[in-house]
Structure formats: C-alpha cells, structure tokens
Design a protein around this motif. Sequence first.
Motif, short mmCIF file in Angstrom:
data_model
loop_
_atom_site.label_atom_id
_atom_site.label_comp_id
_atom_site.label_asym_id
_atom_site.label_seq_id
_atom_site.Cartn_x
_atom_site.Cartn_y
_atom_site.Cartn_z
N ALA A 293 4.56 -18.58 18.18
CA ALA A 293 5.60 -17.77 18.88
C ALA A 293 5.07 -16.51 19.37
N SER A 294 4.10 -16.10 18.76
CA SER A 294 3.24 -14.87 18.94
C SER A 294 2.58 -15.17 20.55
N ILE A 295 1.92 -16.35 20.60
CA ILE A 295 1.45 -16.90 21.77
C ILE A 295 2.49 -16.78 22.75
N GLN A 296 3.58 -17.13 22.79
CA GLN A 296 4.69 -17.21 23.81
C GLN A 296 5.30 -15.70 23.91
N GLU A 297 4.73 -14.72 23.27
CA GLU A 297 5.36 -13.27 23.60
C GLU A 297 6.69 -13.28 22.86
N VAL A 298 6.79 -14.11 21.58
CA VAL A 298 8.14 -13.61 20.84
C VAL A 298 7.71 -12.72 19.89
N THR A 299 8.61 -11.90 19.68
CA THR A 299 8.27 -11.00 18.42
C THR A 299 8.90 -11.53 17.17
N VAL A 300 7.75 -11.68 16.25
CA VAL A 300 7.87 -12.57 14.92
C VAL A 300 7.94 -11.36 13.88
N LEU A 301 8.81 -11.47 12.81
CA LEU A 301 8.98 -10.71 11.64
C LEU A 301 8.59 -11.79 10.64
N ASN A 302 7.19 -11.53 9.99
CA ASN A 302 6.88 -12.58 8.76
C ASN A 302 6.99 -11.97 7.64
N ILE A 303 7.92 -12.50 6.74
CA ILE A 303 8.01 -11.75 5.32
C ILE A 303 6.80 -11.82 4.70
N ASN A 304 6.05 -12.91 4.74
CA ASN A 304 4.72 -12.94 4.25
C ASN A 304 3.78 -11.61 4.40
N ASP A 305 3.70 -11.41 5.68
CA ASP A 305 3.18 -10.08 6.12
C ASP A 305 3.75 -8.88 5.44
N LEU A 306 4.99 -9.07 5.48
CA LEU A 306 5.75 -7.60 4.70
C LEU A 306 5.15 -7.68 3.45
N ALA A 307 5.33 -8.69 2.36
CA ALA A 307 4.92 -8.42 1.03
C ALA A 307 3.39 -8.22 1.12
N LYS A 308 2.55 -8.77 2.08
CA LYS A 308 1.28 -8.31 1.91
C LYS A 308 0.99 -6.76 2.03
N THR A 309 1.96 -6.27 2.98
CA THR A 309 1.65 -4.78 3.33
C THR A 309 2.28 -3.94 2.16
N LEU A 310 3.28 -4.55 1.36
CA LEU A 310 3.90 -3.84 0.12
C LEU A 310 2.98 -3.83 -1.07
N ARG A 311 2.02 -4.66 -1.07
CA ARG A 311 1.32 -4.72 -2.46
C ARG A 311 0.67 -3.55 -2.55
N PRO A 312 0.77 -3.07 -3.97
CA PRO A 312 0.02 -1.60 -4.17
C PRO A 312 -1.42 -1.81 -4.30
N THR A 313 -1.94 -0.55 -3.40
CA THR A 313 -3.07 -0.47 -3.19
C THR A 313 -3.86 0.12 -4.57
N TYR A 314 -4.94 -0.29 -4.99
CA TYR A 314 -5.51 0.09 -6.09
C TYR A 314 -7.07 0.78 -5.50
N LEU A 315 -7.30 1.97 -6.05
CA LEU A 315 -8.70 2.64 -5.72
C LEU A 315 -9.45 2.64 -6.90
N PRO A 316 -10.72 2.96 -6.85
CA PRO A 316 -11.73 3.11 -7.84
C PRO A 316 -11.34 4.38 -8.61
N GLY A 317 -11.04 4.08 -9.79
CA GLY A 317 -10.77 5.17 -10.82
C GLY A 317 -9.00 4.96 -11.07
N ASP A 318 -8.48 4.37 -10.65
CA ASP A 318 -7.00 3.95 -10.97
C ASP A 318 -6.95 3.20 -12.35
N ARG A 319 -5.89 3.47 -12.95
CA ARG A 319 -5.87 2.66 -14.36
C ARG A 319 -4.46 2.11 -14.34
N PHE A 320 -4.52 1.07 -15.16
CA PHE A 320 -3.06 0.31 -15.30
C PHE A 320 -3.50 -0.76 -16.53
N ASP A 321 -2.32 -1.03 -16.96
CA ASP A 321 -2.16 -2.18 -18.15
C ASP A 321 -2.22 -3.60 -17.59
#
Length: 383
Positions: A293-321
């Motif tokens: 679809a992207s090759i044919q210039e159709v706008t695509v909304l991929n839920i997987n891309d959204l899920a990857k974008t919303l993943r929490p970003t952990y930086l050095p020094g961050d703590r969690f259980d």
Amino acid sequence: MGLPAPRLARSRAATEFAPLRFATMLDALIILLFLITGAVTGFLGVDLLPERALQQVTDLEGLRFVVAGFTALFGGLFGLLAQAAVRRLQLQARQMPTDQLISRAVGLILGLVIANLILTPIFLLPIPTEFVFLKPLAAVIGSIAFGMSGITLADTHGRTLIRLVNPGSVESALLAEGTLKPAISKVIDTSCIIDGRIEALIETGFLEGRLIVPQFVLQELQQLADASNDQKRSWGRRGLDVLNRLRETYAPRISINSADYDDIGTVDAKLVRLAQDLQAPLLTVDYNLNRVASIQEVTVLNINDLAKTLRPTYLPGDRFDLRILKEGKEAAQGVGYLEDGTMVVVEGGRPFIGSEIAVMVTGALQTSAGRLIFAKPVSLMPA
C-alpha cells in the motif's frame, strides 16, 4: 446478536449495490444521449448543406445515414469525455467538505438568479434580425460568468456565512473556519479485525472517524470461520466475534462497504484499490500489505507501528522491578521480560531466578529481532 447469515448478507449487499448500479446506468445514459444527439444532428444537418451540393447527391437518404453514423461516433466520443467529467465531479463532491459543498451550491444559485435579473431587461431591447443569435449567446456567457462568480464568493465568504447562521456550535464554527478538520474514514482489513486491538483503540478515543469494513473482508472472515484448518477457523471466528462486538457497541461508526472489484483477484489488492477510490487511510497489522500500500501511495495506519512507538523508553540509570525467569547465555546472567515482550538481560541475575527484584538499566541495544535492554540488580550496585 450475531452477524447476519449469508443470505441476509447477500440481501444487504444487493441493497448497498444500488448506488453502484445507478452510477453505471447514469454513465450509459450519458453516452446514449450523446449518441442519439449526434445521430439526429447528422441526419437532419444534411438539409443545411448548400442547394448545389444537394443536387449532386443521387441517394439523399443514404447520405443522411452515413453522416448520422459519423456524427453518432463523434457524439459517443464526446459522451465518454462527459462521462469522465461527471466521474471527476462526483469524486470531488465526495471529497469536498459538506459546508463547502452547500456554500458553493448556494453561491451558484445566487449567481444564476442575479444573471437572470440583469439579462432579462437586455433581452427586451429591440435587436436587428441578423443579430438575434447574440441573445442566447449572452445568456450562456452571462450565466457562466455570474455562476462562477457566485462560487468564488462562496469559497471566500461561505464559511463566515455558516458561522452567522449557526453561531451556537463551537465545533461547527471551527469546522467552518477550517481550524478543525472532520475525522477521516478508515478502511479496515482482515488482519486488523482478527488482531482485536482495534477495540481498545476505539474505546480509548484515539481512533476517530468512521470505520469502513469492505464486504469482501467480511466474506473472507466467513470463509476462514468455515475452514477445515483449526487455526484458520479460530482466526475467522475470533474476527467475527470482534466485528460483532464493534457493530453492537459502535454501530454508528461501523460501515459495511459493498464495493467489489471483479477484475482484482486478491483481497489485499482490493483493499488498496478501495482505499485509493475512497481517499481513505488503510488500517492494518499486515506487514506485506503495509509495504504494498505504501508503494502505491496509500496512507497506512499500522497498529504494530503504534504499539512499538508507545513502548516505554528506558535510559541508563532507570530502575524498575523485574521477575527473573531463566538463565542467560553468559555466566551469572538472568533473563526477564517487560510487559510488551522486550527482553531484559540482567548481569548477575542468575541467583535471583524465580524472584522479582529491582534492577537498574545499564544500556540498550536495537536489533533486527527487537529491542534488548541490559540491567544489573540494584542490590549488587555500589552504594
């Protein structure tokens, strides 16, 4: 309440195909009218030939039919051009915002009314016989000029007029000004329905606009639900359950589109074609469909891309259980996983397997298989 049985689905499809049948009949009617007009013009136009030329014709009726055939051919060609013009106007009308369409129609009507009021006294003036043709010519030119002027003024001041007509609605005012854009409809594919996360997106309000489910996608879900393969049957039934809940909970927003393309074999290609025709984004979780679809210039909304974008970003020094689940590849390493499935390699975490401990991020690595986080137990960190 379950999904309609195949017979009911076919009945609904027959009803929804009515606009398509009407469009086909309109195209045929336009071409037929131009053909008849061309044939009649050629048949009767022979009488307008000079008298000297007509005297040299031995078979006048045969000449009429020959000329009528040629003019009918040219009429058919003009009919095809007119059909294409009508299709473009229909496409522009579907894409045009409702407020702009109404304001342009009002502007056109007002322009034609003004043209009629101005030109009527002119037509009453005495005109020599040899200049009588100027009256209809002036009527056509005046109507076009005033009509286009009305449309232009409507584009310039039509939104302000809508605000004056309905000042109580803030949303209507913002739409009229162009500050707020109406929500765009989205085409949903089979994989997106089976995936099921679309329910959460709609419920949280992050997914706006009408959701269009093509009829051929519904048929594919029914075929999967009736498949002999257990996994495919499970996918089909899950998709039907998700779609059933969506139609029950968000009925005004779910629309079954009956358009089909008999000349296209695959469902993915039909989805791309429908998204192009409707000028609508395509909602999917299918990676291959996303690329095509992207090759044919159709706008695509991929839920997987959204899920990857919303993943929490952990930086050095961050703590969690983190619960350590298994051993790592290296000595003394333990491995755990975040809620989104991201692997966390804990240096010195092997003694804590089966326990939940506090860890601190020491680094991260992005690989082709996903994101990898490195950490150490907080208890082993120097104070």
